[in-house]
Design a protein around this motif. Structure first.
Motif, PDB file in Angstrom:
ATOM      1  N   THR A 138       0.816  -1.216   0.000  1.00 60.44           N
ATOM      2  CA  THR A 138       0.000   0.000   0.000  1.00 60.44           C
ATOM      3  C   THR A 138       0.850   1.268   0.000  1.00 60.44           C
ATOM      4  O   THR A 138       0.550   2.236  -0.711  1.00 60.44           O
ATOM      5  N   GLY A 139       1.924   1.275   0.761  1.00 62.38           N
ATOM      6  CA  GLY A 139       2.777   2.456   0.841  1.00 62.38           C
ATOM      7  C   GLY A 139       3.510   2.791  -0.439  1.00 62.38           C
ATOM      8  O   GLY A 139       4.066   3.889  -0.580  1.00 62.38           O
ATOM      9  N   GLU A 140       3.525   1.877  -1.380  1.00 64.85           N
ATOM     10  CA  GLU A 140       4.213   2.100  -2.658  1.00 64.85           C
ATOM     11  C   GLU A 140       3.398   2.994  -3.600  1.00 64.85           C
ATOM     12  O   GLU A 140       3.943   3.558  -4.542  1.00 64.85           O
ATOM     13  N   PHE A 141       2.092   3.081  -3.355  1.00 70.42           N
ATOM     14  CA  PHE A 141       1.211   3.721  -4.335  1.00 70.42           C
ATOM     15  C   PHE A 141       1.147   5.231  -4.141  1.00 70.42           C
ATOM     16  O   PHE A 141       0.130   5.784  -3.712  1.00 70.42           O
ATOM     17  N   SER A 142       2.225   5.884  -4.491  1.00 73.49           N
ATOM     18  CA  SER A 142       2.283   7.344  -4.454  1.00 73.49           C
ATOM     19  C   SER A 142       2.342   7.886  -5.864  1.00 73.49           C
ATOM     20  O   SER A 142       3.018   7.310  -6.740  1.00 73.49           O
ATOM     21  N   GLU A 143       1.665   8.982  -6.088  1.00 77.24           N
ATOM     22  CA  GLU A 143       1.583   9.571  -7.426  1.00 77.24           C
ATOM     23  C   GLU A 143       2.967   9.814  -8.014  1.00 77.24           C
ATOM     24  O   GLU A 143       3.874  10.294  -7.334  1.00 77.24           O
ATOM     25  N   GLY A 144       3.111   9.435  -9.271  1.00 73.87           N
ATOM     26  CA  GLY A 144       4.352   9.655  -9.999  1.00 73.87           C
ATOM     27  C   GLY A 144       5.350   8.520  -9.926  1.00 73.87           C
ATOM     28  O   GLY A 144       6.319   8.498 -10.699  1.00 73.87           O
ATOM     29  N   ARG A 145       5.160   7.567  -9.008  1.00 71.05           N
ATOM     30  CA  ARG A 145       6.104   6.447  -8.905  1.00 71.05           C
ATOM     31  C   ARG A 145       5.915   5.498 -10.088  1.00 71.05           C
ATOM     32  O   ARG A 145       4.876   5.469 -10.729  1.00 71.05           O
ATOM     33  N   ARG A 146       6.950   4.709 -10.341  1.00 74.53           N
ATOM     34  CA  ARG A 146       6.971   3.835 -11.519  1.00 74.53           C
ATOM     35  C   ARG A 146       6.777   2.385 -11.091  1.00 74.53           C
ATOM     36  O   ARG A 146       7.562   1.849 -10.309  1.00 74.53           O
ATOM     37  N   VAL A 147       5.725   1.762 -11.621  1.00 74.52           N
ATOM     38  CA  VAL A 147       5.439   0.379 -11.289  1.00 74.52           C
ATOM     39  C   VAL A 147       5.430  -0.465 -12.557  1.00 74.52           C
ATOM     40  O   VAL A 147       4.926  -0.042 -13.597  1.00 74.52           O
ATOM     41  N   LEU A 148       6.009  -1.648 -12.438  1.00 76.10           N
ATOM     42  CA  LEU A 148       5.959  -2.631 -13.511  1.00 76.10           C
ATOM     43  C   LEU A 148       4.986  -3.725 -13.093  1.00 76.10           C
ATOM     44  O   LEU A 148       5.115  -4.303 -12.012  1.00 76.10           O
ATOM     45  N   ILE A 149       4.004  -4.001 -13.939  1.00 82.58           N
ATOM     46  CA  ILE A 149       3.078  -5.110 -13.718  1.00 82.58           C
ATOM     47  C   ILE A 149       3.509  -6.246 -14.642  1.00 82.58           C
ATOM     48  O   ILE A 149       3.621  -6.051 -15.852  1.00 82.58           O
ATOM     49  N   VAL A 150       3.746  -7.411 -14.083  1.00 82.58           N
ATOM     50  CA  VAL A 150       4.148  -8.574 -14.884  1.00 82.58           C
ATOM     51  C   VAL A 150       2.954  -9.508 -14.981  1.00 82.58           C
ATOM     52  O   VAL A 150       2.539 -10.111 -13.991  1.00 82.58           O
ATOM     53  N   GLY A 151       2.380  -9.614 -16.172  1.00 74.13           N
ATOM     54  CA  GLY A 151       1.237 -10.491 -16.390  1.00 74.13           C
ATOM     55  C   GLY A 151       0.009  -9.722 -16.833  1.00 74.13           C
ATOM     56  O   GLY A 151      -0.420  -8.785 -16.156  1.00 74.13           O
ATOM     57  N   GLY A 152      -0.560 -10.129 -17.964  1.00 77.41           N
ATOM     58  CA  GLY A 152      -1.720  -9.441 -18.527  1.00 77.41           C
ATOM     59  C   GLY A 152      -3.004 -10.230 -18.391  1.00 77.41           C
ATOM     60  O   GLY A 152      -3.850 -10.188 -19.288  1.00 77.41           O
ATOM     61  N   GLY A 153      -3.169 -10.954 -17.271  1.00 72.33           N
ATOM     62  CA  GLY A 153      -4.448 -11.565 -16.950  1.00 72.33           C
ATOM     63  C   GLY A 153      -5.277 -10.585 -16.132  1.00 72.33           C
ATOM     64  O   GLY A 153      -4.934  -9.406 -15.999  1.00 72.33           O
ATOM     65  N   TYR A 154      -6.362 -11.068 -15.554  1.00 76.02           N
ATOM     66  CA  TYR A 154      -7.248 -10.157 -14.839  1.00 76.02           C
ATOM     67  C   TYR A 154      -6.598  -9.548 -13.604  1.00 76.02           C
ATOM     68  O   TYR A 154      -6.804  -8.365 -13.314  1.00 76.02           O
ATOM     69  N   ILE A 155      -5.797 -10.307 -12.875  1.00 74.17           N
ATOM     70  CA  ILE A 155      -5.142  -9.754 -11.688  1.00 74.17           C
ATOM     71  C   ILE A 155      -4.201  -8.619 -12.080  1.00 74.17           C
ATOM     72  O   ILE A 155      -4.193  -7.542 -11.475  1.00 74.17           O
ATOM     73  N   GLY A 156      -3.382  -8.853 -13.111  1.00 83.51           N
ATOM     74  CA  GLY A 156      -2.459  -7.819 -13.560  1.00 83.51           C
ATOM     75  C   GLY A 156      -3.182  -6.586 -14.063  1.00 83.51           C
ATOM     76  O   GLY A 156      -2.787  -5.447 -13.755  1.00 83.51           O
ATOM     77  N   LEU A 157      -4.251  -6.784 -14.822  1.00 78.97           N
ATOM     78  CA  LEU A 157      -4.995  -5.652 -15.361  1.00 78.97           C
ATOM     79  C   LEU A 157      -5.692  -4.868 -14.254  1.00 78.97           C
ATOM     80  O   LEU A 157      -5.747  -3.629 -14.290  1.00 78.97           O
ATOM     81  N   GLU A 158      -6.220  -5.557 -13.258  1.00 80.17           N
ATOM     82  CA  GLU A 158      -6.851  -4.851 -12.140  1.00 80.17           C
ATOM     83  C   GLU A 158      -5.826  -4.032 -11.360  1.00 80.17           C
ATOM     84  O   GLU A 158      -6.096  -2.887 -10.963  1.00 80.17           O
ATOM     85  N   ALA A 159      -4.651  -4.616 -11.136  1.00 78.58           N
ATOM     86  CA  ALA A 159      -3.597  -3.873 -10.435  1.00 78.58           C
ATOM     87  C   ALA A 159      -3.165  -2.657 -11.247  1.00 78.58           C
ATOM     88  O   ALA A 159      -2.923  -1.573 -10.686  1.00 78.58           O
ATOM     89  N   ALA A 160      -3.068  -2.816 -12.562  1.00 78.38           N
ATOM     90  CA  ALA A 160      -2.694  -1.694 -13.426  1.00 78.38           C
ATOM     91  C   ALA A 160      -3.733  -0.584 -13.350  1.00 78.38           C
ATOM     92  O   ALA A 160      -3.392   0.606 -13.323  1.00 78.38           O
ATOM     93  N   ALA A 161      -5.008  -0.963 -13.299  1.00 81.64           N
ATOM     94  CA  ALA A 161      -6.074   0.036 -13.232  1.00 81.64           C
ATOM     95  C   ALA A 161      -5.993   0.837 -11.932  1.00 81.64           C
ATOM     96  O   ALA A 161      -6.129   2.069 -11.938  1.00 81.64           O
ATOM     97  N   VAL A 162      -5.760   0.153 -10.817  1.00 84.34           N
ATOM     98  CA  VAL A 162      -5.645   0.851  -9.534  1.00 84.34           C
ATOM     99  C   VAL A 162      -4.449   1.803  -9.556  1.00 84.34           C
ATOM    100  O   VAL A 162      -4.547   2.965  -9.137  1.00 84.34           O
ATOM    101  N   ALA A 163      -3.309   1.313 -10.050  1.00 84.29           N
ATOM    102  CA  ALA A 163      -2.104   2.139 -10.083  1.00 84.29           C
ATOM    103  C   ALA A 163      -2.299   3.377 -10.963  1.00 84.29           C
ATOM    104  O   ALA A 163      -1.890   4.485 -10.597  1.00 84.29           O
TER     105      ALA A 163
END
Length: 404
Positions: A138-163
């Motif tokens: 949770t503490g990682e989700f600060s505006e402007g930070r760079r996140v890599l999502i590995v995996g384009g299934g539903y879990i990965g896409l949902e995480a990408a949407a939140v980020a």
């Protein structure tokens, strides 16, 4: 009075013990879970909870007091080390031995993690499965930070949407030729690819992760196309595996999960299984379903059968995913489809994809189109179908097929 033990305090385990009591079971019931919290909902973890829109207590399936009130011994923060089917007891990780007359395994599943050899053990590398996973990131989700999502299934896409909604710079890589390769048609993949790119996600298909690098904590990712990304953290969503180690060590039959018959019995007498960990007969074959509806419905059937109902579990698969303001609802299983029909929705940005094998409707993906979803679900649950030409015609009244 008999002794019933349920191993695994997730959605299936919680549903099973509640159903036992609701059906008048007077045996002693013990529900054992490794996590230090009462049973809770998992779907909101990667959505409302991660966004900070849901308090922890709202995740709980029932108030903790429910279990005591129902005479259910809830053992949280407790692991099971071994099962002895012949002696009819389980050994806890504390060394305590608990006897049982009937045992239910609702051990769920675990996320597939990146190997340490490619940096999977670095700090800042997360999976999305349990409450502790989400609390840790949770503490990682600060505006402007760079996140890599590995995996384009539903879990990965949902995480990408939140980020993306929280203002992060999001890159998603999927090593398959397209996102949702294993679970959805190209048409559905096209819809969600466009959706994510419209929200600024750098979505890269046909690109895998070679390795993560950093001194103790991830700092960069080297991709299979030769590119290198500087990252602040990584979320891995590359699938899950059923938790079968306990059952396998106890000698139970395993087949893409703990093998059960139609009523939920395993290969050992008076041992049952339900939820993500269980594979069961389905339309002449065998499947394992990873969904909340299946965990609830299957667990409740198993509970009834533990009390002698003799009821076969008839799965009616349905799933959902929330991404941005789009609610994807899926009914049926699309395995074996040979064509996909698109049906426009009532509003722009909505619609549904209908999967057919010949003339038989198999499944529907509905994007913010609850009417299409509900009609299709009722028809499929009843074993029916809808002609493809009717599905393709936005003016056709599909409700008439619900009465056939």
């Amino acid at each position: 009075m008999g002794q019933i033990i349920v191993v695994g305090a997730g959605q299936a385990g919680a549903s099973l013990v509640a159903k036992l009591r609701a059906q008048g079971c007077e045996d002693a019931i013990t529900l054992i879970g490794e996590e230090p919290v009462p049973p809770y909902q998992r779907p909101p973890l990667s959505k409302a909870y991660l966004l900070g829109e849901m308090a922890r207590e709202r995740l709980y399936l029932r108030p903790e007091s429910f279990y005591a009130e129902q005479g259910i011994a809830l053992r949280t923060g407790t692991g099971v080390a071994a099962i002895d089917p012949e002696a009819r007891h389980v050994t806890l990780t504390t060394g305590e031995v608990l006897p049982f007359d009937q045992l239910a395994l609702t051990t769920g599943s675990s996320p597939i993690r990146l190997p340490a050899a490619i940096g999977g053990d670095l700090g800042g590398v997360y999976t999305v499965r349990g409450l502790a996973d989400v609390d840790a990131m949770t503490g990682e989700f600060s505006e402007g930070r760079r996140v890599l999502i590995v995996g384009g299934g539903y879990i990965g896409l949902e995480a990408a949407a939140v980020a993306a909604k929280k203002g992060l710079q999001v890159t998603l890589v999927e090593m398959a030729p397209r996102i949702l390769q294993r679970v959805a048609a190209p048409e559905t993949a096209d819809f969600f690819r466009t959706l994510h790119r419209s929200h600024g996600v750098d979505l890269r298909e046909g690109v895998g992760l070679d390795r993560l690098t950093g001194e103790g904590r991830v700092a960069a990712a080297e991709l299979s196309d030769g590119s290198r990304l500087e990252v602040d953290f990584v979320i891995v969503g590359i699938g899950i595996r059923p938790n079968t180690a306990l059952a396998e060590a106890a000698g139970l039959a395993i087949e893409n999960g703990i093998r059960t018959d139609a009523q939920g019995r395993t290969s050992a007498a008076d041992i049952w299984a339900a939820g993500d960990c269980a594979s069961f007969p389905y339309r002449g074959g065998r499947i394992r379903l990873e969904s909340v509806p299946n965990a609830i419905d299957q667990a409740e059937v198993v509970a009834a059968n533990m009390l002698g109902a003799g009821q076969a579990y008839e799965a009616t698969p349905w799933f959902w995913s929330d991404q941005y303001d789009v609610k994807l609802q899926i009914t049926g299983l699309n395995a074996g489809y040979d064509r996909v029909i698109r049906r426009p929705g009532a509003k722009e940005g909505t619609g549904s994809h209908w999967y057919y094998a010949g003339e038989q409707l198999l499944s529907v993906d509905a994007m913010s189109d609850p009417r299409a979803y509900m009609v299709a679900k009722k028809v499929l649950d009843a074993g029916g179908s809808i002609p493809a030409e009717a599905a393709a015609d936005p003016d056709a009244d599909l409700k008439i097929y619900m009465r056939r």
